[in-house]
Scaffold this active site. Sequence first.
Site, PDB file in Angstrom:
ATOM      1  N   ALA A  66      27.230  -1.632  30.288  1.00  0.00           N
ATOM      2  CA  ALA A  66      28.385  -2.134  29.550  1.00  0.00           C
ATOM      3  C   ALA A  66      29.627  -1.329  29.895  1.00  0.00           C
ATOM      4  O   ALA A  66      29.544  -0.153  30.210  1.00  0.00           O
ATOM      5  CB  ALA A  66      28.119  -2.049  28.059  1.00  0.00           C
ATOM      6  N   GLU A 119      18.998  -4.651  30.996  1.00  0.00           N
ATOM      7  CA  GLU A 119      18.662  -5.572  29.900  1.00  0.00           C
ATOM      8  C   GLU A 119      18.811  -7.036  30.321  1.00  0.00           C
ATOM      9  O   GLU A 119      18.026  -7.891  29.922  1.00  0.00           O
ATOM     10  CB  GLU A 119      19.539  -5.277  28.679  1.00  0.00           C
ATOM     11  CG  GLU A 119      19.188  -3.941  28.029  1.00  0.00           C
ATOM     12  CD  GLU A 119      20.060  -3.633  26.831  1.00  0.00           C
ATOM     13  OE1 GLU A 119      21.277  -3.471  27.043  1.00  0.00           O
ATOM     14  OE2 GLU A 119      19.552  -3.591  25.707  1.00  0.00           O
TER      15      GLU A 119
END
Length: 729
Positions: A66, A119
């Site tokens: 992120a 993820e």
Amino acid sequence: MENFKIDVDADGIALVTFDVPNRSMNTLTSGVMAEIPQVVERIRTDDAIKGAVLTSGKASGFCAGADLGDMAGGMLAGGSLQEAFDAGWKLNGALRALETCGKPVAAAINGLALGGGLELTLACHYRVVGDSPKIQLGLPEIKVGLFPGGGGTQRLTRLIGVMAAMTAMSEGKSFRPAEAKGAGIVHEVVPVGTEVEAAKAWIKGGGKAQQPWDSKDFKLPGGGPYHPAGIQNFLVGNAMLRKQSYGNYPAVVNLMKAVYEGVQVPMDAALRIETRYFIKTLMTPQAQAMIRSLFLSKQELDKGAVRPAGVPKSDPKKVTVIGAGMMGAGIAYVQALAGIETVLIDQTQEAADKGKAHVEELLKKRLSRGQIDQARYDALLASVTATTDYDLIKGSDLVIEAVFENREIKADVTKRAEAQLAEGAVFGSNTSTLPITGLAEASVRPEDFIGIHFFSPVDKMMLVEIILGEKTGEAAIAKALDYVLKIKKTPIVVNDSRGFYTSRCFSTFLMEGMAMLEEGYAPALIDNVGRMTGMPRGPLEMHDDVALDLSYKIAKQTREDLGDKYVPNEGEGIVKAMVEGGRFGRKNGLGFYDYASKPKTLWPGLAELAPVTKAIDGPEEPGALSQIEELKTRLLYRQAVEVARCWEEGVIDDPREADLGAILGWGFAPWTGGPISMIDQIGLSAFVETADRLAATYGDRFKVPGLLRDMAAKGETFYGRFAPEKAAA
Ligand code: NAD
């Protein structure tokens, strides 16, 4: 879409290429997060698409995770809990839709995939990874005070079991491709460049569009909380996490809760549980301070945020290191690795060769791990020349001396090196204690003289402290920074002071430990309390690591330099007696601890030098907990007060450098985000009030500088009043 390209081939397989424009590496920016649901929707609804392969368009990697600044700001922007949850849920909801879209989806992992990057692939039904030593797969969020919030806590646990997943997530461990396959995180490791082909082959071979956990007969590997073996994972796991973190990190506790609660319910509910705990963690001051220091500030400093803007960028190609001992050899290794031609000089050829042998040893390790190939190994080794000949310095952009810590020797080396240096080349000293302005007196061009302070071991420690002498010029600062950035370390720039910034403040941690020892506290208690504060080890252990004879020598030198103004260190007598008795610390196996046995044991003789009169036997003792809190407070405040004094004296002036320098340089409790973040979080008034009480009880060493009183009176914070305005170059 800007960040994803979709090409459907003749077999109806959609190749989804993740490629964020104008960036060298993919990250999950808010733009990417907004487009993921569109990608999923297209795969789900387009009848021409029979299956999909997700890959990266970047040579540098699949996805680094992120974009934390963007993400944290975005999720907490709305202000209400519901808005934060909704923002946090976006990615989780989209990835859940991907794995339940009814069509087989495979990830072709052609580069490193970390955090949200991994993820993304865990929500695919199949994972193929390229067989490259450059690829790492992992969930490192814990290192910035968070934990995986894109399904990682639930999917990794269901793939590899609670124990293995908790270990990987609580340590932020990354896996190489073969390891990841062995652990069960990926399905296939294939030659580099064939990832997409292999992923498509899996789909064409009838790849199943269902995750294991969505099958009726799914069983959690190792068992869940209501399984006799599974419950052990939580009982033992909780105790282990407590031992590692001492309860300082909300992320660690919330990670465990998310896993414990999540594995007991179906995936849809489990992901909601994860998002709740994720948002809760993101809102803690600890996570916010860690994200700011360890992610945002680090990124800025690594890009040269504090570099003088007016000086043209330089690119050091040849650098000489004088002194091929422990530090010099380490410096030679890191700069060779960065592609810098290196001359390594010592007094004798034998000593220089010994330094090069250390470089060779470190390079061999890289070779054996597959991080470099034989040709690169040969080239790197050949780029280091071990010699006694100062003539070879000619043509160097920079010289760094790492000879003995002695003024006369350093002065001599400075003169001899400068005689070979072209105009504009910089001379840097790796001294750990001698003020730079004084050393620069030996230089004929003090404007090009600067401190470049590395930490030991050089190959592992990420920080370099650049120290300015009174006459150091802007060009030298810029060139030193260009060098540090080239060798991929994080620089901070500080002004001259005894012990500079890091050694000066770190030593107060050791000294407060010595004060406690003198007061009669048990040594084991002192070190345990030290660890409880979040420091990597206790003050006595770290004193042993630094070396007691070094501590003794520095005290002696300071006494000589300061004369009447010298204030003796706490416990100086104890250290003196130990050094005179041949106890030098870890380096000779004899310090506060005896190192002959493993684990180390406390030296029994210490009881005579520092008799224990104030042992706290256990938490049941009346007032024990508050006594322990008091000791913790002393250890942290003592360091923070010294940092504040450095600030007032102008040794340091940027909160990012002060905080990150403390965490990376001397291991200051990372959960605080650094000493300046800690003072801001406590609040200036409350900090000053406590420090005043400590000063009244224990002495002037806790006396805060006037600056803090002024800030307290005005209700200011460091990050508010001294907001970093030095823009990235
Ligand atoms: P060391 O004793 O391992 O190495 C010093 C080397 O310098 C030896 O190989 C010695 O032969 C060589 N040398 C001495 N005089 C010389 C001369 N006139 N010309 C050429 N070479 C000469 O010491 P070290 O631990 O590597 O420390 C070196 C410097 O780095 C010191 O200034 C020290 O304060 C500083 N430093 C040390 C650490 C640490 O943790 N050890 C950390 C930061 C900075």
